[in-house]
Design an enzyme around this catalytic site. Structure first.
Site, PDB file in Angstrom:
ATOM      1  N   ASP A 101       0.667  -1.069  -0.075  1.00  0.00           N
ATOM      2  CA  ASP A 101       0.008  -0.093   0.008  1.00  0.00           C
ATOM      3  C   ASP A 101       0.899   1.360  -0.017  1.00  0.00           C
ATOM      4  O   ASP A 101       1.722   1.324   1.041  1.00  0.00           O
ATOM      5  CB  ASP A 101      -0.793   0.046   1.097  1.00  0.00           C
ATOM      6  CG  ASP A 101      -2.107   0.628   0.883  1.00  0.00           C
ATOM      7  OD1 ASP A 101      -2.558   1.626   0.171  1.00  0.00           O
ATOM      8  OD2 ASP A 101      -3.273  -0.173   1.339  1.00  0.00           O
ATOM      9  N   ASP A 201      -2.978   4.792  -2.610  1.00  0.00           N
ATOM     10  CA  ASP A 201      -3.888   5.331  -1.862  1.00  0.00           C
ATOM     11  C   ASP A 201      -4.483   6.904  -2.160  1.00  0.00           C
ATOM     12  O   ASP A 201      -3.510   7.594  -2.596  1.00  0.00           O
ATOM     13  CB  ASP A 201      -3.365   5.583  -0.357  1.00  0.00           C
ATOM     14  CG  ASP A 201      -4.589   5.987   0.568  1.00  0.00           C
ATOM     15  OD1 ASP A 201      -5.661   5.126   0.896  1.00  0.00           O
ATOM     16  OD2 ASP A 201      -4.661   7.126   1.332  1.00  0.00           O
ATOM     17  N   GLU A 256      -6.495   4.104  -6.191  1.00  0.00           N
ATOM     18  CA  GLU A 256      -7.674   4.328  -5.589  1.00  0.00           C
ATOM     19  C   GLU A 256      -8.071   6.042  -5.846  1.00  0.00           C
ATOM     20  O   GLU A 256      -7.315   6.859  -5.685  1.00  0.00           O
ATOM     21  CB  GLU A 256      -7.627   4.435  -3.983  1.00  0.00           C
ATOM     22  CG  GLU A 256      -8.988   4.491  -3.221  1.00  0.00           C
ATOM     23  CD  GLU A 256      -8.882   4.797  -1.847  1.00  0.00           C
ATOM     24  OE1 GLU A 256      -9.548   4.516  -1.025  1.00  0.00           O
ATOM     25  OE2 GLU A 256      -7.727   5.407  -1.277  1.00  0.00           O
ATOM     26  N   HIS A 329     -11.095  -2.690   3.270  1.00  0.00           N
ATOM     27  CA  HIS A 329     -11.018  -2.130   4.555  1.00  0.00           C
ATOM     28  C   HIS A 329     -11.880  -0.865   4.997  1.00  0.00           C
ATOM     29  O   HIS A 329     -12.120  -0.404   6.045  1.00  0.00           O
ATOM     30  CB  HIS A 329      -9.535  -1.950   4.752  1.00  0.00           C
ATOM     31  CG  HIS A 329      -9.145  -0.714   4.162  1.00  0.00           C
ATOM     32  ND1 HIS A 329      -8.974  -0.804   2.712  1.00  0.00           N
ATOM     33  CD2 HIS A 329      -8.714   0.644   4.443  1.00  0.00           C
ATOM     34  CE1 HIS A 329      -8.393   0.369   2.297  1.00  0.00           C
ATOM     35  NE2 HIS A 329      -8.246   1.232   3.230  1.00  0.00           N
ATOM     36  N   ASP A 330     -12.488  -0.220   3.873  1.00  0.00           N
ATOM     37  CA  ASP A 330     -13.349   0.976   4.083  1.00  0.00           C
ATOM     38  C   ASP A 330     -14.586   0.675   3.969  1.00  0.00           C
ATOM     39  O   ASP A 330     -15.368   1.793   4.164  1.00  0.00           O
ATOM     40  CB  ASP A 330     -12.678   2.180   3.033  1.00  0.00           C
ATOM     41  CG  ASP A 330     -11.358   2.868   3.313  1.00  0.00           C
ATOM     42  OD1 ASP A 330     -10.969   2.682   4.461  1.00  0.00           O
ATOM     43  OD2 ASP A 330     -10.689   3.209   2.478  1.00  0.00           O
TER      44      ASP A 330
END
Length: 559
Positions: A101, A201, A256, A329-330
């Site tokens: 990440d 991210d 993302e 995870h979100d």
């Protein structure tokens, strides 16, 4: 090491690990790298090709590790760089890859870059966005994702700094070429160490309107306006990073991108443009948000979901590439959000997976999704750990905008902590996740929903996922087939075809707890139909009515 191959990620399935909640090896209540290593055979049995590791870097942990204070080390809570090396080697030995990440829109406010910038170090002075105030307030009207203004005044520097997330996450100034060079160096460092790519991210936040003007107000703030994301130099920055870091390397890059359009994604993911392998878009997971945002949820409109996903399927079908996900995870757990986590938990979890995995793109599986893990169903704010959730509750209740009961109802359905409860390995205390006290509570239903029971049951959700992953490797039509929607206005049935090289895949899924007839022409059914997979016994005919939460996939064409 897995065999190298051009665009290998198109036929791969990625498994996301949220390290804090995956497996704890030392009893401190926090998952770690040795714990992940202990479960590699489980991942190999599932059949996934890639592991994406959420952040494991040193961090003050204000936003669960997305506030990074050192990009080239491992936080002691997770282990050491040597543990990371062992994880890399263990995955490569099993023919799997490791994706890290990369969080480079912002750092922690404790990162040495920010410390030096705050102190006025000439080399780092402009690494972040510093501005004088406007009157008695911040430089503009932008608001932060996690509520409140996007600016915080710093006494040491006597200026405001920009943070589109928490005040502890100052935004890097990508307009500064030295910032970009430093980020490129970090990425090369991990690739040289053996990483196989990056999930990047909020990467479309890195280019902002350099004038930082006020934005039109949306809800409480103007963040998601044209000035804060998808800025004028985004393509330039991504192409520059490709040339400096990724060119000549066989890697996966997924960016993302909240607020990205199909048209923008086509440009980002077209191979000739040399930017990204694929993007994570948010259009489909925002459809059940109400006027008050994500914590004001509305029932899912399946017709709208089909239209949204269909736009992305056709929009990127001939150029670029899709990522496929319902969980991460979100996001809350999809079986609780879109399915039925009660009577039809098993059937609906399989139906959701079948619908997604047969589409055009790379599927992502989030830890526990393959078990049908559900939302946490926590009803006390004291049980939550997520910064976004806690800030929302504080803002709503303290200002009296909504009462505590209404606030908790939205949080219980949509909080990110629903995805962050510990992985449920077995029926023992703490679900086999830890011998200590977990950092966040274990879901009570782990006594029934756990990996040990799922692996032992050949008809489990786990084995359904395993078969879906096997089918992707066996049938090129799943990877390369052209997508065509069916029954677009049907409020219960999600149906489509994929065609490639003389073969047609017919995907049928009932997204309801009632029987659903199929209003499809018999001409659609080709000769010698084969049912590749289903979550009910094989029907007497291809177009038989779908039973509650039934999903099945038929293949027509030559063997």
């Amino acid at each position: 090491m897995p065999d190298a191959g051009t665009e290998w990620w198109k036929s791969s399935v990625v498994y996301q690990i949220y390290p804090s909640s995956f497996n704890d090896s030392d009893g401190d209540g926090i998952g770690d790298l040795p714990g992940i290593i202990d479960k590699l055979d489980y991942l190999h049995l599932l059949g996934v090709d890639v592991v994406w590791l959420s952040p494991v870097y040193p961090s003050p942990w204000d936003d669960n590790g997305y506030d990074i204070s050192d990009y080239t080390d491992i936080d002691p809570r997770f282990g050491t760089l040597q543990d990371w090396d062992r994880l890399r080697d263990g995955l490569h030995e099993r023919g799997m890859r490791l994706v890290m990440d990369l969080v480079v829109n912002h750092t922690s406010d404790r990162h040495p870059w920010f410390t030096a910038s705050r102190a006025g170090d000439p080399d780092k002075e402009d690494f972040y966005f510093w501005r004088p105030g406007r009157g008695d307030g911040p430089p503009n009207n932008w608001g932060a994702v996690f509520s409140g203004p996007a600016w915080t005044r710093d006494d040491e520097r006597d200026e405001y700094y920009l943070h589109l997330f928490s005040p502890s996450q100052p935004d890097l100034n990508w307009e500064n070429p030295n910032v970009r060079a430093a980020v490129h160096e970090v990425a090369r460092w991990w690739l040289d160490r053996g990483a196989d790519g990056f999930r990047m991210d909020v990467i479309n936040f890195i280019s902002k309107n350099p004038k930082l003007p006020d934005g039109p107000m949306i809800g409480d703030h103007g963040l998601f306006a044209e000035h804060a994301i998808n800025g004028p130099r985004l393509h330039e920055f991504l192409h520059e990073m490709y040339q400096a870091v990724f060119a000549g390397r066989d890697v996966l890059t997924v960016g993302e991108m909240p607020g990205v359009s199909v048209e923008q994604a086509r440009v980002h993911t077209t191979p000739a443009n040399r930017e990204l392998s694929m993007v994570f878009q948010f259009e489909h997971v925002d459809l059940d948000h109400g006027p008050g945002g994500k914590f004001d949820p509305r029932p899912l409109d399946l017709v709208a979901l089909k239209a949204s996903l269909g736009r992305w399927q056709t929009g990127l079908g001939d150029r670029g590439w899709n990522s496929l996900y319902f969980n991460n995870h979100d996001q809350p757990r999809s079986v609780s959000r879109y399915g039925d986590d009660g009577r039809y938990r098993v059937e609906s979890a399989k139906a959701l997976a079948t619908t997604l995995h047969m589409m055009h793109g790379t599927p992502y599986v989030y830890q526990g999704e393959e078990l049908g893990m559900t939302n946490a169903h926590m009803d006390d704010i004291a049980d939550y750990r997520d910064l976004e959730t806690l800030n929302h509750h504080r803002l709503m209740v303290a200002t009296g905008r909504i009462d505590a009961r209404t606030a908790m109802a939205g949080i219980a359905r949509m909080s990110r902590d629903n995805a962050r409860t510990p992985m449920q390995w077995d029926a023992s205390p703490q679900a086999g996740f830890t011998t200590g006290t977990p950092w966040i509570g274990v879901n009570d239903n782990h006594t029934e929903i756990n990996a040990e029971a799922a692996v032992a049951d050949p008809d489990s959700i786990f084995h359904h996922y395993r078969r879906l992953i096997e089918l992707r490797k066996e049938h090129p039509v799943i990877v390369h087939g052209r997508y065509a929607p069916l029954l677009e206005e049907d409020p219960r049935v999600f149906a489509y075809t994929r065609t490639f090289d003389g073969r047609t895949l017919l995907v049928l899924a009932n997204w309801s707890g009632e029987e659903a007839p199929l209003e499809l022409s018999e001409d659609l059914v080709g000769p010698d139909p084969r049912m590749l997979i289903g979550n009910h016994p094989e029907p007497d005919r291809v177009l038989a009515p779908l039973r509650p939460w039934e999903a099945r996939v038929h293949l027509f064409g030559p063997e």
